[in-house]
Design an enzyme around this catalytic site. Structure first.
Site, short mmCIF file in Angstrom:
data_model
loop_
_atom_site.label_atom_id
_atom_site.label_comp_id
_atom_site.label_asym_id
_atom_site.label_seq_id
_atom_site.Cartn_x
_atom_site.Cartn_y
_atom_site.Cartn_z
N HIS A 1 -10.26 -4.47 7.01
CA HIS A 1 -11.10 -5.00 5.95
C HIS A 1 -12.17 -5.91 6.55
CE1 HIS A 1 -8.01 -3.34 3.43
NE2 HIS A 1 -7.11 -4.02 4.11
N ARG B 1 -11.66 2.92 6.75
CA ARG B 1 -10.54 3.72 7.23
C ARG B 1 -10.90 4.45 8.52
NH1 ARG B 1 -11.05 4.53 1.88
NH2 ARG B 1 -9.45 3.58 0.58
N GLN C 1 -6.41 1.28 8.65
CA GLN C 1 -7.55 0.62 7.99
C GLN C 1 -7.76 -0.80 8.46
OE1 GLN C 1 -5.92 -1.13 3.94
NE2 GLN C 1 -5.59 1.06 3.98
N HIS D 1 -4.63 -2.03 10.68
CA HIS D 1 -3.23 -1.90 10.27
C HIS D 1 -2.99 -0.60 9.51
CE1 HIS D 1 -5.41 -4.11 7.10
NE2 HIS D 1 -4.65 -3.48 6.23
N GLU E 1 -5.38 -9.76 3.19
CA GLU E 1 -4.17 -9.43 2.44
C GLU E 1 -2.92 -9.89 3.15
OE1 GLU E 1 -4.97 -5.25 1.91
OE2 GLU E 1 -3.83 -4.68 3.67
#
Ligand SMILES: [Zn+2]
Length: 415
Positions: A99, A286, A97, A267, A134
């Site tokens: 972001h 994804r 995935q 990642h 994240e």
């Protein structure tokens, strides 16, 4: 301050033991337990006890954003807690995935609204208009794929595998050792028709087996990457994520090691337990290794093919405290190693500043004091400390205690 009870999320890739052991419940659990959410996310807010009733942190903050978050944070983040803290425990790999950036999220969210895709639809990519940087800090040994490997090394790896079917791809990348070459190769593999994908994957995995047989006992990055491709191939058939894993940095983290996954970083988490903190968003694109919605064209729009270093976060260490401060305005994380010998009060802003914070004890036993209020935290227990509380004092109650504090970054000149 309040004792804070997190919400356990039962995803299929979760561990049957790690979260139960951390929080002192019998293990193994019947259901896999993937994540413990400690935050105010509407999907699963943590809860506190207030005068004998259970209140969600979301409601507690909504009732008094300034008092709970501190006035600055309430103003800057619209009365919402800007981060979500989790403990993530993976027994199996979870999806490949990335972001979006804030601008990409804003654009994508508006586009999907205009297209009339309901917010809760499984094929919805953008569930809000926020970015989702994240960071993970390992609690156990933690295995992951994070970011594209430098193309020169990937060409070497693909050639070392000695798979004839890979030769044209390795040559192509060898002729374009940059972001353009990586983008072309990744795009080609992610968009192969199923029949060609299966043929290439079978050839690659057979090559990985030969490669490993010739290097028994070796533990270098390429060997580990080949082993990972085989593991992924066993778990996910007809999935382009299996061969795509060959292009990514294969990372092994020891407890205390940290990674920051900025917008566009591709990642996949493979196995182990981490403390994870992210901006309050649900935006995930994804590419595979999952049964959830995959949208390769949208993933390709947001991916960053230009950064090829492992995105380590180097902690700043000061008197038993490690500060993990990635370049975002929504969060930072401090890990304090406490003992009974002396310093009873960690000195960093994460424990003493004017913003609210979430504390999580992951080892031993600690005591929190806010003027005359005392709260003991055992392993696996957490606390919510409102921004309006007086200065917090933290000390060990056992010979050794480890406590994480999640809060907003405080500008260094004000500490
Ligand atoms: Zn992620």
């Amino acid at each position: 301050m309040y004792p804070l009870r997190g919400a356990v999320r039962n995803y299929s890739w979760g561990s049957h033991t790690a979260l139960a052991e951390l929080t002192g419940r019998p293990a193994p659990t019947e259901e896999p337990e993937a994540e413990l959410w400690l935050g105010a996310h509407p999907a699963a807010p943590a809860v506190v006890d207030e005068d004998g009733t259970t209140v969600s942190l979301l409601d507690l903050i909504a009732r008094d954003p300034e008092g709970q978050l501190g006035s600055e944070c309430a103003r800057e983040f619209d009365g919402r807690l800007p981060f979500l803290l989790k403990v993530l425990a993976a027994e199996q790999p979870l999806s490949l995935q990335a972001h979006p950036s804030r601008a990409q999220a804003r654009e994508g969210f508006a586009r999907e609204n205009d297209a009339g895709i309901p917010l809760g639809a499984p094929h919805r990519n953008y569930r809000d208009d926020n970015h989702k940087p994240e960071m993970v800090v390992a609690l156990s040994r933690f295995e992951a794929l994070a970011g594209f490997r430098a193309p020169t090394e990937t060409v070497e790896f693909l050639r070392d595998l000695s798979v004839p079917e890979l030769t044209p791809y390795a040559s192509e990348l060898g002729d374009h050792l940059d972001a353009t070459g990586l983008r072309a190769l990744f795009t080609a593999w992610m968009t192969l028709p199923t029949k060609s994908l299966v043929a290439l994957t079978d050839a690659v995995l057979a090559g990985c087996e030969r490669y490993l047989a010739a290097r028994a006992g070796s533990d270098d990055e390429f060997t580990v990457a080949a082993r990972t491709a085989l593991d992924l191939g066993r778990a996910y058939a007809e999935d382009p994520g299996v061969i795509a894993s060959l292009l990514l940095n294969r990372v092994s983290m020891e407890p205390g090691d940290a990674l920051f996954l900025p917008a566009g970083n591709l990642h996949a988490y493979l196995r182990g337990t981490v403390v994870e903190i992210m901006a309050n968003s649900d935006n995930v694109l994804r590419g595979g290794l999952t049964s959830k919605h995959v949208d390769v064209p949208e993933l390709l729009r947001v991916l960053d093919f230009g950064s090829v270093d492992v995105p380590w976060v180097r902690a700043r260490i000061d008197r038993g405290e490690c500060l993990y401060a990635p370049p975002v305005c929504e969060f930072e994380l401090v890990r304090a190693e406490l003992d009974l010998s002396g310093t009873s009060r960690p000195t960093s802003a994460a424990f003493g500043g004017p913003a609210s914070r979430i504390l999580l004890c992951v080892e031993g036993s600690a005591q929190l004091r806010c003027s005359d209020q005392i709260l003991n935290l055992e392993r696996g227990e957490a606390a919510w400390v409102p921004g309006s509380d007086p200065e917090l004092v933290v000390q060990a109650r056992s010979p050794h205690a480890t406590v994480f504090a999640a809060t907003l970054p405080v500008p260094s000149e004000s500490t």
